[in-house]
Structures are given as structure tokens and as C-alpha cells.
Design a protein around this motif. Structure first.
Motif, PDB file in Angstrom:
ATOM      1  N   ASP A 248      42.479  35.897  41.228  1.00 45.85           N
ATOM      2  CA  ASP A 248      43.284  37.217  41.241  1.00 45.85           C
ATOM      3  C   ASP A 248      44.618  36.887  40.676  1.00 45.85           C
ATOM      4  O   ASP A 248      45.379  37.953  40.692  1.00 45.85           O
ATOM      5  CB  ASP A 248      43.324  37.953  42.293  1.00 45.85           C
ATOM      6  CG  ASP A 248      43.850  37.108  43.536  1.00 45.85           C
ATOM      7  OD1 ASP A 248      44.271  36.216  43.522  1.00 45.85           O
ATOM      8  OD2 ASP A 248      43.605  37.756  44.863  1.00 45.85           O
ATOM      9  N   THR A 258      40.693  39.488  37.713  1.00 46.76           N
ATOM     10  CA  THR A 258      41.514  40.724  37.938  1.00 46.76           C
ATOM     11  C   THR A 258      40.734  41.804  37.009  1.00 46.76           C
ATOM     12  O   THR A 258      40.445  42.955  37.356  1.00 46.76           O
ATOM     13  CB  THR A 258      42.849  40.754  37.661  1.00 46.76           C
ATOM     14  OG1 THR A 258      43.328  39.940  38.619  1.00 46.76           O
ATOM     15  CG2 THR A 258      43.271  42.279  37.841  1.00 46.76           C
ATOM     16  N   HIS A 267      42.657  49.087  39.790  1.00 39.90           N
ATOM     17  CA  HIS A 267      43.649  48.408  39.764  1.00 39.90           C
ATOM     18  C   HIS A 267      44.819  48.790  38.879  1.00 39.90           C
ATOM     19  O   HIS A 267      45.991  48.988  38.949  1.00 39.90           O
ATOM     20  CB  HIS A 267      43.552  46.952  39.490  1.00 39.90           C
ATOM     21  CG  HIS A 267      44.862  45.961  39.227  1.00 39.90           C
ATOM     22  ND1 HIS A 267      45.756  45.802  40.487  1.00 39.90           N
ATOM     23  CD2 HIS A 267      45.075  45.326  38.320  1.00 39.90           C
ATOM     24  CE1 HIS A 267      46.669  45.231  39.852  1.00 39.90           C
ATOM     25  NE2 HIS A 267      46.427  44.598  38.818  1.00 39.90           N
TER      26      HIS A 267
END
Length: 320
Positions: A248, A258, A267
Motif C-alpha cells: 500500500d 492501492t 480511498h
């Protein structure tokens, strides 16, 4: 997951016998009672494996968005949510969306279910997994057992569990379509949420959770949201699975996950996420990603670990 650059009945019967035996001894031995509670507090292994077998079967033809096999998977998941009597959102169980910006016609459909929280009904956790895969290429079926029938079957098992054990926060179970087309279903969901987006506090995403020769799975996302690490750390001692952090950090290049599964739109919307997934194996995105290759014991342990993590997260008044 996007490209990154024998019978289970025996297990369930054994588990059932263990629970019954422990319950019979509970009055005489308090420790036996504790063991009975622990044994009963697990996911339904038979349903989990049977769901995985069907969702990765030849009948579904690889589940590519817009195909009959994809529709069969969607109907299966919809019927399971219906049978559990999970509430549909105000817009309905199915959330249709165009496959791309140039296509105005609906080509994909997310399947969505709600469980209202007992203590914080206006705060939502989204539990997600994509049900589509790559379909057929050159006459070969890409079965997608690990990617991502495994996450989809785990999602159904979690829905069953939390229906029986109502959570404190409200849970949205989101079965996303068109992940393999570029996270299209999850992008649409985040842009058109069934509830006020400010009330969505967390996404727990599962994509490829059933295969690893080293007994390892990653809990990714704590680089971006370090406050979540403590909760995963608390679960490590309760599971035989090795739960690792990583994949990540932007410095990892293509090993940074990610933006490689359905947690990414959350996110981008500044909604914290935890993503559970294994590293690539030799059958990743190949026709050989089949049900028989799945390590059923590892898979079952992983799904229970994810369940315990969600239970712990749900107990928190505030995550951050």
C-alpha cells in the motif's frame, strides 16, 4: 482483481459434533463452555465452500460483465441476500451502471444489501467483493475461483453471520460488478452511494483470499490509515493465518495495490479502507484459477479472520 502488472460437509459435521460435545460438558466444565462458544462463533463452512464451487463453476463461464454467466452469478447472490431477508437500499437491490463513460446503457449491476446497526444505525461500514471475472478467451474459460469467487463467497458467509449476529454499526454488503473492467462498479457506487456518503466510515474489501502456499494474507491499507493497524494486530493472536501488512506504499510501484481493487474509489473519496488479499500465484488471471486449486482450510481460516476483524472494528465507538 485487476491485473497487477473430499467434501466440506465432513468439516461442518465435525464442527457441529464439537459444539454439541462442548455444550454437554459446559455445565461441569466452564472452560468447555468457552470452547463451545468459540466453536459456534464461526462461519458456515458448508455454505462457504458450496458458494465458492458454484461461483467458480463452468456453468458461469467466467462471469464476465454483460454475459449470461455473469447474470447467473448476480441472480445467485441476489437470491442469497433475499433468502437472508437483508434489506435492499432505497434504490433497490440492484444498482445498474454503464460499462464505460461512452456507453449510456446499463451494462453492469452491483448487488447491495443492508443490515441496520443496533447502536449506530446512521454510520455505515461497506463490506465488499467483486463477482465478475474475465469470462472466456480463445475458447477457454477463466474460472476465477480465487479472483474473485473467493471474495464473493466470503461476502455471502459474512452476510449470513451478521444477519444472525446483528452489528452495532449499519453494514452495507456490496457485491461489485465490472471490477475487471477498471473498478467500474465500485466507482459508480462511491459516486452514487445508497446512503449519505458522509455516513460511510469504512470499506473492508476482499479480492483473492483463498490461496497462498505460505499461509499468508495481506491486510493492506494501513500505510494510508495507520489507525487501522492496531485492530488487525489485535486479531493476529487469534488466527493461525499469518496476517501481513504492506502493498500500500506508493514507493512499491506495481506492488502497491492501492488502486488495484474496489477499495480504491473509497480511498479517493477519503473513506478509510482495509483490503484483504493474497499475493499473485501461478494461476492468477489464467484459465487454471479453478476450484480444485483452492486450499479450503486456508480459505476458511482467512474468512473467519476477516470476520473477527470486522467484529472488532464494529465494537469501536470511533475508529480514529
Amino acid at each position: 482483481m485487476l491485473l497487477r502488472g473430499p467434501k466440506t460437509v465432513i468439516l461442518s459435521l465435525a464442527l457441529l459434533l464439537l459444539v454439541i460435545s462442548c455444550k454437554n460438558k459446559a455445565n461441569k466444565n466452564p472452560e468447555a463452555g468457552k470452547k463451545a462458544m468459540a466453536a459456534a462463533n464461526v462461519l458456515d463452512s458448508t455454505s462457504l465452500i458450496n458458494d465458492l464451487a458454484y461461483l467458480s463453476s463452468e456453468t458461469l463461464g467466467g462471469r464476465e460483465t454483460g454475459t449470461p454467466g455473469n447474470a447467473l452469478a448476480r441472480v445467485y447472490i441476489t437470491k442469497r441476500f433475499d433468502s437472508l431477508q437483508l434489506q435492499p437500499p432505497a434504490g433497490g437491490r440492484l444498482q445498474a451502471f454503464p460499462a464505460n463513460k461512452q456507453d449510456s446503457a446499463p451494462r453492469g449491476q452491483n448487488v447491495i444489501a443492508l443490515i441496520r446497526g443496533t447502536a449506530h444505525p446512521d454510520e455505515y461500514y461497506v463490506i465488499s467483493a467483486h463477482y465478475d471475472h474475465l469470462g472466456m478467451k480463445e475458447g477457454k474459460i477463466f474460472y476465477g475461483a480465487d479472483d474473485n469467487a473467493s471474495g464473493s463467497a466470503c461476502l455471502l458467509a459474512l452476510a449470513r453471520y451478521f444477519k444472525q449476529h446483528p452489528p452495532r454499526h449499519s453494514f452495507i454488503f456490496a457485491s461489485f460488478d465490472a471490477e475487471e473492467k477498471g473498478l467500474v462498479g465500485s466507482r459508480y457506487f462511491v459516486s452514487n452511494p445508497p446512503v449519505d456518503s458522509n455516513k460511510i466510515k469504512l470499506n473492508v474489501n476482499m479480492d483473492m483470499v483463498s490461496r497462498n502456499d505460505k499461509n499468508e494474507i495481506y491486510a493492506s491499507g494501513t500505510y494510508h490509515y495507520p489507525f487501522l493497524k492496531q485492530y488487525v494486530d489485535s486479531i493476529k493472536s487469534l488466527t493461525p493465518v499469518q496476517v501481513l501488512f504492506g502493498h500500500d506504499n506508493p514507493s512499491e510501484g506495481h506492488n502497491d495495490w492501492t488502486n488495484q481493487s474496489d477499495h480504491y474509489p473509497f480511498h479517493k473519496a477519503r473513506i478509510p479502507y482495509l483490503y484483504f488479499g493474497v499475493e499473485d500465484h501461478p494461476d492468477y488471471h489464467k484459465p487454471t484459477d479453478t476450484f480444485d486449486k483452492v486450499d479450503k482450510g486456508f480459505y476458511y481460516r482467512v474468512c473467519n479472520m476477516i470476520k473477527e476483524t470486522i467484529v472488532l472494528l464494529d465494537k469501536q465507538e470511533k475508529l480514529n
